[in-house]
Design a protein around this motif. Structure first.
Motif, PDB file in Angstrom:
ATOM      1  N   ILE A 178      11.830   4.882  -4.445  1.00 13.95           N
ATOM      2  CA  ILE A 178      12.462   3.974  -3.315  1.00 13.95           C
ATOM      3  C   ILE A 178      13.153   5.164  -2.113  1.00 13.95           C
ATOM      4  O   ILE A 178      13.233   4.850  -0.904  1.00 13.95           O
ATOM      5  CB  ILE A 178      13.560   3.236  -3.960  1.00 13.95           C
ATOM      6  CG1 ILE A 178      12.694   1.882  -4.610  1.00 13.95           C
ATOM      7  CG2 ILE A 178      14.228   2.440  -3.001  1.00 13.95           C
ATOM      8  CD1 ILE A 178      13.479   1.215  -5.460  1.00 13.95           C
ATOM      9  N   SER A 179      13.912   6.369  -2.920  1.00 12.38           N
ATOM     10  CA  SER A 179      14.739   7.053  -1.961  1.00 12.38           C
ATOM     11  C   SER A 179      13.596   7.481  -0.960  1.00 12.38           C
ATOM     12  O   SER A 179      13.741   7.949   0.044  1.00 12.38           O
ATOM     13  CB  SER A 179      15.551   8.033  -2.708  1.00 12.38           C
ATOM     14  OG  SER A 179      14.554   8.923  -3.495  1.00 12.38           O
ATOM     15  N   SER A 180      12.299   8.147  -1.506  1.00 10.21           N
ATOM     16  CA  SER A 180      11.396   8.894  -0.616  1.00 10.21           C
ATOM     17  C   SER A 180      11.011   7.907   0.345  1.00 10.21           C
ATOM     18  O   SER A 180      10.354   8.419   1.353  1.00 10.21           O
ATOM     19  CB  SER A 180      10.238   9.603  -1.722  1.00 10.21           C
ATOM     20  OG  SER A 180       9.494   8.497  -2.260  1.00 10.21           O
ATOM     21  N   VAL A 181      10.524   6.729  -0.382  1.00 14.26           N
ATOM     22  CA  VAL A 181      10.220   5.760   0.934  1.00 14.26           C
ATOM     23  C   VAL A 181      11.353   5.444   2.063  1.00 14.26           C
ATOM     24  O   VAL A 181      10.894   5.444   2.980  1.00 14.26           O
ATOM     25  CB  VAL A 181       9.552   4.229   0.350  1.00 14.26           C
ATOM     26  CG1 VAL A 181       9.712   3.053   1.132  1.00 14.26           C
ATOM     27  CG2 VAL A 181       8.769   4.576  -0.765  1.00 14.26           C
ATOM     28  N   ALA A 182      12.330   5.359   1.649  1.00 11.48           N
ATOM     29  CA  ALA A 182      13.560   5.278   2.598  1.00 11.48           C
ATOM     30  C   ALA A 182      13.357   6.382   3.662  1.00 11.48           C
ATOM     31  O   ALA A 182      13.671   6.155   4.758  1.00 11.48           O
ATOM     32  CB  ALA A 182      14.850   4.836   2.035  1.00 11.48           C
ATOM     33  N   LYS A 183      13.344   7.559   3.087  1.00  9.67           N
ATOM     34  CA  LYS A 183      13.435   8.877   3.745  1.00  9.67           C
ATOM     35  C   LYS A 183      12.161   8.857   4.683  1.00  9.67           C
ATOM     36  O   LYS A 183      12.357   9.156   5.729  1.00  9.67           O
ATOM     37  CB  LYS A 183      13.237   9.928   2.785  1.00  9.67           C
ATOM     38  CG  LYS A 183      13.577  11.412   3.512  1.00  9.67           C
ATOM     39  CD  LYS A 183      13.370  12.508   2.543  1.00  9.67           C
ATOM     40  CE  LYS A 183      14.788  12.767   2.130  1.00  9.67           C
ATOM     41  NZ  LYS A 183      14.667  14.343   1.026  1.00  9.67           N
ATOM     42  N   ASN A 187       0.737  -1.169   0.128  1.00 14.33           N
ATOM     43  CA  ASN A 187       0.038  -0.064   0.050  1.00 14.33           C
ATOM     44  C   ASN A 187       1.011   1.314   0.004  1.00 14.33           C
ATOM     45  O   ASN A 187       0.552   2.007  -0.730  1.00 14.33           O
ATOM     46  CB  ASN A 187      -1.042  -0.103   1.061  1.00 14.33           C
ATOM     47  CG  ASN A 187      -2.099  -0.902   0.950  1.00 14.33           C
ATOM     48  OD1 ASN A 187      -2.357  -1.636  -0.217  1.00 14.33           O
ATOM     49  ND2 ASN A 187      -2.665  -1.334   2.207  1.00 14.33           N
ATOM     50  N   GLN A 188       1.875   1.087   0.693  1.00  9.73           N
ATOM     51  CA  GLN A 188       2.780   2.357   0.846  1.00  9.73           C
ATOM     52  C   GLN A 188       3.476   2.712  -0.554  1.00  9.73           C
ATOM     53  O   GLN A 188       3.615   3.727  -0.785  1.00  9.73           O
ATOM     54  CB  GLN A 188       4.026   2.409   1.713  1.00  9.73           C
ATOM     55  CG  GLN A 188       3.403   2.281   3.197  1.00  9.73           C
ATOM     56  CD  GLN A 188       4.694   2.187   4.171  1.00  9.73           C
ATOM     57  OE1 GLN A 188       5.896   1.403   3.788  1.00  9.73           O
ATOM     58  NE2 GLN A 188       4.405   2.534   5.386  1.00  9.73           N
ATOM     59  N   LEU A 189       3.990   1.523  -1.394  1.00 14.88           N
ATOM     60  CA  LEU A 189       4.539   1.670  -2.594  1.00 14.88           C
ATOM     61  C   LEU A 189       3.332   2.369  -3.580  1.00 14.88           C
ATOM     62  O   LEU A 189       3.672   3.003  -4.502  1.00 14.88           O
ATOM     63  CB  LEU A 189       5.022   0.250  -3.065  1.00 14.88           C
ATOM     64  CG  LEU A 189       6.574  -0.097  -2.280  1.00 14.88           C
ATOM     65  CD1 LEU A 189       6.644  -1.505  -2.774  1.00 14.88           C
ATOM     66  CD2 LEU A 189       7.373   0.752  -2.642  1.00 14.88           C
ATOM     67  N   ASP A 214      10.234   8.075  10.456  1.00 14.81           N
ATOM     68  CA  ASP A 214       9.379   7.214  11.293  1.00 14.81           C
ATOM     69  C   ASP A 214      10.146   6.735  12.409  1.00 14.81           C
ATOM     70  O   ASP A 214       9.758   6.758  13.529  1.00 14.81           O
ATOM     71  CB  ASP A 214       8.577   6.181  10.601  1.00 14.81           C
ATOM     72  CG  ASP A 214       7.535   6.975   9.426  1.00 14.81           C
ATOM     73  OD1 ASP A 214       7.183   7.784   9.714  1.00 14.81           O
ATOM     74  OD2 ASP A 214       7.134   5.861   8.729  1.00 14.81           O
ATOM     75  N   LEU A 215      11.304   6.360  11.963  1.00 13.91           N
ATOM     76  CA  LEU A 215      12.373   5.848  12.939  1.00 13.91           C
ATOM     77  C   LEU A 215      12.697   7.029  14.183  1.00 13.91           C
ATOM     78  O   LEU A 215      12.868   6.503  15.247  1.00 13.91           O
ATOM     79  CB  LEU A 215      13.732   5.133  12.299  1.00 13.91           C
ATOM     80  CG  LEU A 215      14.458   4.398  13.230  1.00 13.91           C
ATOM     81  CD1 LEU A 215      13.891   3.238  13.912  1.00 13.91           C
ATOM     82  CD2 LEU A 215      15.770   3.954  12.441  1.00 13.91           C
ATOM     83  N   LYS A 216      13.086   7.895  13.650  1.00 11.58           N
ATOM     84  CA  LYS A 216      13.545   9.195  14.318  1.00 11.58           C
ATOM     85  C   LYS A 216      12.448   9.537  15.435  1.00 11.58           C
ATOM     86  O   LYS A 216      12.785   9.703  16.522  1.00 11.58           O
ATOM     87  CB  LYS A 216      13.901  10.408  13.598  1.00 11.58           C
ATOM     88  CG  LYS A 216      15.257   9.951  12.856  1.00 11.58           C
ATOM     89  CD  LYS A 216      15.741  11.404  12.023  1.00 11.58           C
ATOM     90  CE  LYS A 216      16.944  11.105  11.483  1.00 11.58           C
ATOM     91  NZ  LYS A 216      17.311  11.923  10.383  1.00 11.58           N
TER      92      LYS A 216
END
Length: 169
Positions: free
Chosen positions: A30-35, A15-17, A40-42
């Motif tokens: 992919i870079s925006s998803v990783a960002k 769904n996110q993709l 989210d992790l921070k």
């Protein structure tokens, strides 16, 4: 013919993709998803940061002060050097003692061998003397027997005069 494994898709990830499918290039997506995942992790780390530790103050290290503890540590360090030196000397001393014991053991073995050899020589010398004395006794008796046979008997009277052939002159 070959076995294969079917991996079920992760729905949330899918769904996110699909939501981020608006991106033009795949690498950009992919870079925006990783960002987004990093953000989210921070945020999660910030929310779950442990609070300040509230402990009652305690005196650690026993009844001695920090200076005393440091001095004691310094003394133990110096003593450990001396203990290592003492241990090394003790090791060398025991090693020398073991070597001396080995040398003494070898000397005792050699002394024993020499004593056995000396005893054998004495025994051989004694046996040789005994054989010599027996041989001397037999030879002397043999010589005396030969001499006794060659002499005239003293109990018989000789009235005849001897001729010139019987005189020594």
């Amino acid at each position: 013919v070959c076995p294969y494994i079917l991996i079920t898709p992760n729905e949330t990830r899918r769904n996110q993709l699909q939501k981020s499918n608006l991106c033009i290039s795949v690498s950009f997506c992919i870079s925006s998803v990783a960002k987004k995942e990093l953000d989210d992790l921070k945020r999660w780390k910030k929310d779950h940061r442990p609070g300040p530790i509230k402990l009652t103050p305690q005196r650690l290290g026993g009844k001695e002060s920090e200076d005393q503890a440091r001095q004691k540590q310094q003394m133990m360090l110096m003593q450990s050097k001396y203990q290592q030196k003492h241990k090394r000397e003790e090791y060398i001393r025991t090693k020398k003692a073991a070597e001396e014991a080995e040398i003494l053991r070898k000397k005792a073995i050699q002394r024993e061998k020499a004593e056995r050899l000396e005893a054998k020589k004495r025994q051989d010398e004694e046996q040789r003397r005994e054989m010599y004395s027996e041989d001397k006794y037999y030879k002397t008796n043999e010589l005396l027997n030969r001499l006794d046979l060659g002499l005239p008997k003293s109990d018989s009277c000789q009235t005849e005069s001897r001729g010139p052939e019987s005189t020594a002159w």
